[in-house]
Design a protein around this motif. Structure first.
Motif, PDB file in Angstrom:
ATOM      1  N   LEU A  37       0.821  -1.212   0.000  1.00  0.00           N
ATOM      2  CA  LEU A  37       0.000   0.000   0.000  1.00  0.00           C
ATOM      3  C   LEU A  37       0.856   1.264   0.000  1.00  0.00           C
ATOM      4  CD1 LEU A  37      -3.021  -0.755   2.344  1.00  0.00           C
ATOM      5  CD2 LEU A  37      -3.072  -0.282  -0.101  1.00  0.00           C
ATOM      6  N   GLU A  38       1.927   1.269   0.781  1.00  0.00           N
ATOM      7  CA  GLU A  38       2.768   2.463   0.859  1.00  0.00           C
ATOM      8  C   GLU A  38       3.372   2.808  -0.490  1.00  0.00           C
ATOM      9  OE1 GLU A  38       5.543   1.941   4.068  1.00  0.00           O
ATOM     10  OE2 GLU A  38       4.015   2.395   5.577  1.00  0.00           O
ATOM     11  N   SER A  39       3.573   1.793  -1.337  1.00  0.00           N
ATOM     12  CA  SER A  39       4.165   2.061  -2.644  1.00  0.00           C
ATOM     13  C   SER A  39       3.177   2.730  -3.603  1.00  0.00           C
ATOM     14  CB  SER A  39       4.707   0.762  -3.254  1.00  0.00           C
ATOM     15  OG  SER A  39       3.650  -0.092  -3.650  1.00  0.00           O
ATOM     16  N   VAL A  40       1.876   2.737  -3.264  1.00  0.00           N
ATOM     17  CA  VAL A  40       0.879   3.309  -4.179  1.00  0.00           C
ATOM     18  C   VAL A  40      -0.081   4.302  -3.532  1.00  0.00           C
ATOM     19  CG1 VAL A  40       0.934   1.311  -5.714  1.00  0.00           C
ATOM     20  CG2 VAL A  40      -0.731   1.358  -3.853  1.00  0.00           C
ATOM     21  N   VAL A  41      -0.225   4.289  -2.237  1.00  0.00           N
ATOM     22  CA  VAL A  41      -1.267   5.077  -1.575  1.00  0.00           C
ATOM     23  C   VAL A  41      -1.084   6.588  -1.764  1.00  0.00           C
ATOM     24  CG1 VAL A  41      -0.280   5.308   0.757  1.00  0.00           C
ATOM     25  CG2 VAL A  41      -2.744   5.083   0.469  1.00  0.00           C
ATOM     26  N   TYR A  42       0.146   7.052  -1.934  1.00  0.00           N
ATOM     27  CA  TYR A  42       0.391   8.485  -2.084  1.00  0.00           C
ATOM     28  C   TYR A  42       0.348   8.947  -3.544  1.00  0.00           C
ATOM     29  CZ  TYR A  42       1.618   8.307   2.809  1.00  0.00           C
ATOM     30  OH  TYR A  42       1.573   8.127   4.160  1.00  0.00           O
ATOM     31  N   SER A  43       0.084   8.039  -4.455  1.00  0.00           N
ATOM     32  CA  SER A  43      -0.045   8.390  -5.875  1.00  0.00           C
ATOM     33  C   SER A  43      -1.454   8.930  -6.116  1.00  0.00           C
ATOM     34  CB  SER A  43       0.221   7.164  -6.751  1.00  0.00           C
ATOM     35  OG  SER A  43       1.516   6.675  -6.559  1.00  0.00           O
ATOM     36  N   ALA A  44      -1.665  10.168  -5.723  1.00  0.00           N
ATOM     37  CA  ALA A  44      -3.008  10.760  -5.743  1.00  0.00           C
ATOM     38  C   ALA A  44      -3.585  10.885  -7.147  1.00  0.00           C
ATOM     39  CB  ALA A  44      -2.982  12.128  -5.074  1.00  0.00           C
ATOM     40  N   ASP A  45      -2.727  10.918  -8.148  1.00  0.00           N
ATOM     41  CA  ASP A  45      -3.202  11.064  -9.522  1.00  0.00           C
ATOM     42  C   ASP A  45      -3.631   9.731 -10.140  1.00  0.00           C
ATOM     43  OD1 ASP A  45      -0.531  10.191  -9.403  1.00  0.00           O
ATOM     44  OD2 ASP A  45      -0.123  10.908 -11.430  1.00  0.00           O
ATOM     45  N   ARG A  46      -3.528   8.651  -9.369  1.00  0.00           N
ATOM     46  CA  ARG A  46      -3.878   7.331  -9.879  1.00  0.00           C
ATOM     47  C   ARG A  46      -5.011   6.736  -9.054  1.00  0.00           C
ATOM     48  NH1 ARG A  46       1.317   4.004 -11.434  1.00  0.00           N
ATOM     49  NH2 ARG A  46      -0.155   3.181 -12.944  1.00  0.00           N
ATOM     50  N   GLU A  47      -5.979   6.147  -9.744  1.00  0.00           N
ATOM     51  CA  GLU A  47      -7.084   5.454  -9.074  1.00  0.00           C
ATOM     52  C   GLU A  47      -6.525   4.180  -8.436  1.00  0.00           C
ATOM     53  OE1 GLU A  47     -10.418   2.795 -10.969  1.00  0.00           O
ATOM     54  OE2 GLU A  47     -10.920   4.917 -11.191  1.00  0.00           O
ATOM     55  N   LEU A  48      -6.909   3.910  -7.200  1.00  0.00           N
ATOM     56  CA  LEU A  48      -6.438   2.722  -6.489  1.00  0.00           C
ATOM     57  C   LEU A  48      -7.622   1.838  -6.145  1.00  0.00           C
ATOM     58  CD1 LEU A  48      -4.253   1.058  -5.045  1.00  0.00           C
ATOM     59  CD2 LEU A  48      -4.516   2.581  -3.076  1.00  0.00           C
ATOM     60  N   THR A  49      -7.515   0.565  -6.517  1.00  0.00           N
ATOM     61  CA  THR A  49      -8.565  -0.408  -6.226  1.00  0.00           C
ATOM     62  C   THR A  49      -7.959  -1.593  -5.505  1.00  0.00           C
ATOM     63  OG1 THR A  49      -9.780   0.214  -8.215  1.00  0.00           O
ATOM     64  CG2 THR A  49     -10.345  -1.896  -7.225  1.00  0.00           C
ATOM     65  N   LEU A  50      -8.637  -2.023  -4.452  1.00  0.00           N
ATOM     66  CA  LEU A  50      -8.279  -3.259  -3.752  1.00  0.00           C
ATOM     67  C   LEU A  50      -9.343  -4.288  -4.091  1.00  0.00           C
ATOM     68  CD1 LEU A  50      -7.346  -1.831  -0.232  1.00  0.00           C
ATOM     69  CD2 LEU A  50      -5.838  -2.237  -2.184  1.00  0.00           C
ATOM     70  N   ASP A  51      -8.949  -5.358  -4.739  1.00  0.00           N
ATOM     71  CA  ASP A  51      -9.860  -6.436  -5.109  1.00  0.00           C
ATOM     72  C   ASP A  51      -9.709  -7.541  -4.063  1.00  0.00           C
ATOM     73  OD1 ASP A  51     -11.016  -8.784  -6.187  1.00  0.00           O
ATOM     74  OD2 ASP A  51     -10.798  -7.988  -8.208  1.00  0.00           O
ATOM     75  N   LEU A  52     -10.776  -7.798  -3.317  1.00  0.00           N
ATOM     76  CA  LEU A  52     -10.725  -8.756  -2.206  1.00  0.00           C
ATOM     77  C   LEU A  52     -11.351 -10.108  -2.546  1.00  0.00           C
ATOM     78  CD1 LEU A  52     -11.671  -6.436   0.797  1.00  0.00           C
ATOM     79  CD2 LEU A  52      -9.479  -6.687  -0.388  1.00  0.00           C
ATOM     80  N   GLU A  53     -11.633 -10.348  -3.803  1.00  0.00           N
ATOM     81  CA  GLU A  53     -12.353 -11.559  -4.200  1.00  0.00           C
ATOM     82  C   GLU A  53     -11.743 -12.841  -3.635  1.00  0.00           C
ATOM     83  OE1 GLU A  53     -14.212 -13.628  -8.182  1.00  0.00           O
ATOM     84  OE2 GLU A  53     -12.571 -12.197  -8.427  1.00  0.00           O
ATOM     85  N   LYS A  54     -10.430 -12.923  -3.573  1.00  0.00           N
ATOM     86  CA  LYS A  54      -9.774 -14.151  -3.113  1.00  0.00           C
ATOM     87  C   LYS A  54      -9.178 -14.013  -1.711  1.00  0.00           C
ATOM     88  CE  LYS A  54      -9.120 -15.825  -7.715  1.00  0.00           C
ATOM     89  NZ  LYS A  54      -8.222 -16.261  -8.759  1.00  0.00           N
ATOM     90  N   LEU A  55      -9.616 -12.982  -0.989  1.00  0.00           N
ATOM     91  CA  LEU A  55      -9.166 -12.815   0.395  1.00  0.00           C
ATOM     92  C   LEU A  55     -10.008 -13.720   1.285  1.00  0.00           C
ATOM     93  CD1 LEU A  55      -7.141 -11.140   2.086  1.00  0.00           C
ATOM     94  CD2 LEU A  55      -9.028  -9.583   2.566  1.00  0.00           C
TER      95      LEU A  55
END
Length: 110
Positions: A37-55
């Motif tokens: 998450l830390e590698s992507v959470v601050y990329s405000a210009d990019r949409e972030l999706t967490l897919d939990l289907e296999k969690l």
């Protein structure tokens, strides 16, 4: 009974990042989740999706990291979607009161 090892698959498509979570997200896997998450959470210009289907499972540590990511993205006014939430995990999110803060589905759907 086998324990599903926690894994994260990262998928990037233009201005969107999708993290597919798989297995059991518990204290032992928390560092890997936090790092991903830390590698992507601050990329405000990019949409972030967490897919939990296999969690298969998430404990309070994993939920805490998720809540932290939601707060960070909110402060940045950046999107974070949570998709394909398994019913037992959805119930846990409902019981802990975080469901209203998750953008379920939306653009990041199947």
């Amino acid at each position: 009974m086998t324990v599903d090892k926690f894994q994260i698959d990262r998928q990037e498509n233009g201005s969107a990042i999708k993290l597919h979570l798989r297995g059991e997200l518990d204290l032992a896997a928390a560092a890997a989740f936090r790092e991903a998450l830390e590698s992507v959470v601050y990329s405000a210009d990019r949409e972030l999706t967490l897919d939990l289907e296999k969690l298969a499972y998430i404990d309070s540590t994993g939920i805490g990291i998720l809540v932290s990511a939601v707060k960070t993205r909110d402060k940045l006014k950046a999107s974070l979607y949570v998709t394909n939430i398994p019913p037992k995990i959805k119930r846990l999110f409902d019981m802990t009161g975080i469901s209203p803060y998750l953008n379920e589905g939306a653009k990041g759907g199947k």
